[in-house]
Design an enzyme around this catalytic site. Sequence first.
Site, short mmCIF file in Angstrom:
data_model
loop_
_atom_site.label_atom_id
_atom_site.label_comp_id
_atom_site.label_asym_id
_atom_site.label_seq_id
_atom_site.Cartn_x
_atom_site.Cartn_y
_atom_site.Cartn_z
N ASN A 299 0.87 -1.18 0.00
CA ASN A 299 0.00 0.00 0.00
C ASN A 299 0.91 1.23 0.00
OD1 ASN A 299 -1.79 2.06 0.52
ND2 ASN A 299 -2.18 1.46 2.65
N TRP A 300 1.03 1.84 -1.16
CA TRP A 300 1.96 2.98 -1.26
C TRP A 300 1.40 4.25 -0.63
CZ3 TRP A 300 4.08 2.66 -7.02
CH2 TRP A 300 4.76 1.45 -7.16
N LYS A 301 0.15 4.22 -0.23
CA LYS A 301 -0.50 5.40 0.38
C LYS A 301 -0.30 6.63 -0.51
CE LYS A 301 0.40 3.37 4.86
NZ LYS A 301 0.28 3.53 6.29
N HIS B 167 -9.33 1.04 4.99
CA HIS B 167 -8.05 1.24 5.68
C HIS B 167 -8.27 2.18 6.86
CE1 HIS B 167 -3.94 2.47 6.48
NE2 HIS B 167 -3.56 1.39 5.83
N GLU C 231 -6.64 4.57 7.97
CA GLU C 231 -6.42 6.00 7.70
C GLU C 231 -7.67 6.61 7.06
OE1 GLU C 231 -2.72 5.50 5.62
OE2 GLU C 231 -1.80 4.90 7.52
N GLU D 230 -5.30 -5.15 10.66
CA GLU D 230 -4.32 -4.09 10.86
C GLU D 230 -4.62 -3.34 12.16
OE1 GLU D 230 -2.34 -3.00 6.90
OE2 GLU D 230 -4.05 -1.68 7.18
N GLY E 289 2.36 2.18 10.73
CA GLY E 289 3.29 3.29 10.55
C GLY E 289 3.98 3.73 11.83
N SER F 291 3.43 -2.18 10.48
CA SER F 291 4.89 -2.17 10.71
C SER F 291 5.56 -3.50 10.37
CB SER F 291 5.21 -1.75 12.15
OG SER F 291 4.75 -0.42 12.37
N GLY G 95 2.79 -1.13 4.33
CA GLY G 95 2.80 0.29 4.00
C GLY G 95 4.22 0.77 3.74
N GLY G 96 4.83 1.35 4.78
CA GLY G 96 6.15 1.96 4.65
C GLY G 96 7.20 1.11 3.95
C1 PEP Z 1 -0.72 -0.01 5.96
O1 PEP Z 1 -0.74 1.12 5.55
O2 PEP Z 1 -1.62 -0.80 5.62
C2 PEP Z 1 0.36 -0.42 6.84
C3 PEP Z 1 0.33 -1.59 7.39
O3 PEP Z 1 1.38 0.50 7.04
P1 PEP Z 1 2.83 0.21 7.71
O4 PEP Z 1 3.34 -1.08 7.11
O5 PEP Z 1 3.66 1.38 7.32
O6 PEP Z 1 2.61 0.07 9.16
#
Ligand code: PEP
Length: 252
Positions: free
Chosen positions: A9-11, A94, A96, A166, A172, A213, A234-235
């Site tokens: 997920n590049w957000k 998600h 966010e 999640e 994040g 994470s 994500g990251g």
């Molecule tokens: C996400 O955005 O779905 C996520 C899990 O982010 P991160 O891996 O950065 O925690």
Amino acid sequence: MRKPMVAGNWKMNKTVADAVTLVNELLPELKAQTAVDRVLCPPFTALYSVSGLLKDSGIGCGAQDLFWEAKGAFTGEVAPDMVAELGKYVIIGHSERRTYFGETDESVNKKVLAALAAGLTPIVCVGETLEENQGGKTEAVVTRQVNAGLSGISAADAEKIVIAYEPVWAIGTGLAATGPDANKVIAEYIRKPYAALYGEAAAQAIRVLYGGSVKGSNAAEFFGQPDIDGALVGGASLKKADFMEIVNAAAK
Ligand code: PEP
């Protein structure tokens, strides 16, 4: 046997030029890792370019959201068919979006129904906040999100869904859940309510990912759990080496 999946997920990251660079870097190694279903979810602006580069590669392309209406006066929104023209997957619900953009269980459900009607595979995100976790509400929140997200969905369609657990406090933050804790939530609060709706066999067949994470150094801890079928990342999906470490761990 459930095939592992790792979705990036590049957000709100990567211009079109940056997205093209990252896909070109990833392609040779990602293409070769066929033991894992690999999915890239760039921002809408890069979806066309990324989907073109991924065509016939065996790597899936997805959006990070959609709107449930088919077309019309909905400024800023993107319809299910528009996503389906460019990708096979869509992330829905998600945290966010739930936190910053007013996404509710009801809107998540409408989006899941619309995505399925357009032939997309929804990756439906569920998870509790830190406050809910510390207040002992994880079971109530996650079970509610699963039941609400799947409301009105036929058994045939429910099989196509991927669920991502999640925990909001792990996204994040660098603070991941432990493998056994995430596994417990998935087995008890996701597969169980799913089984109550669609039966035990169906609950054992759907894929449930962990997200929050995930990185190369902790991926194996999650992928070694019996109920975790991969990761929503994500990251660590923004750099080739970081993402490939996770994809390669899922293949083991
Ligand atoms: C996400 O955005 O779905 C996520 C899990 O982010 P991160 O891996 O950065 O925690």
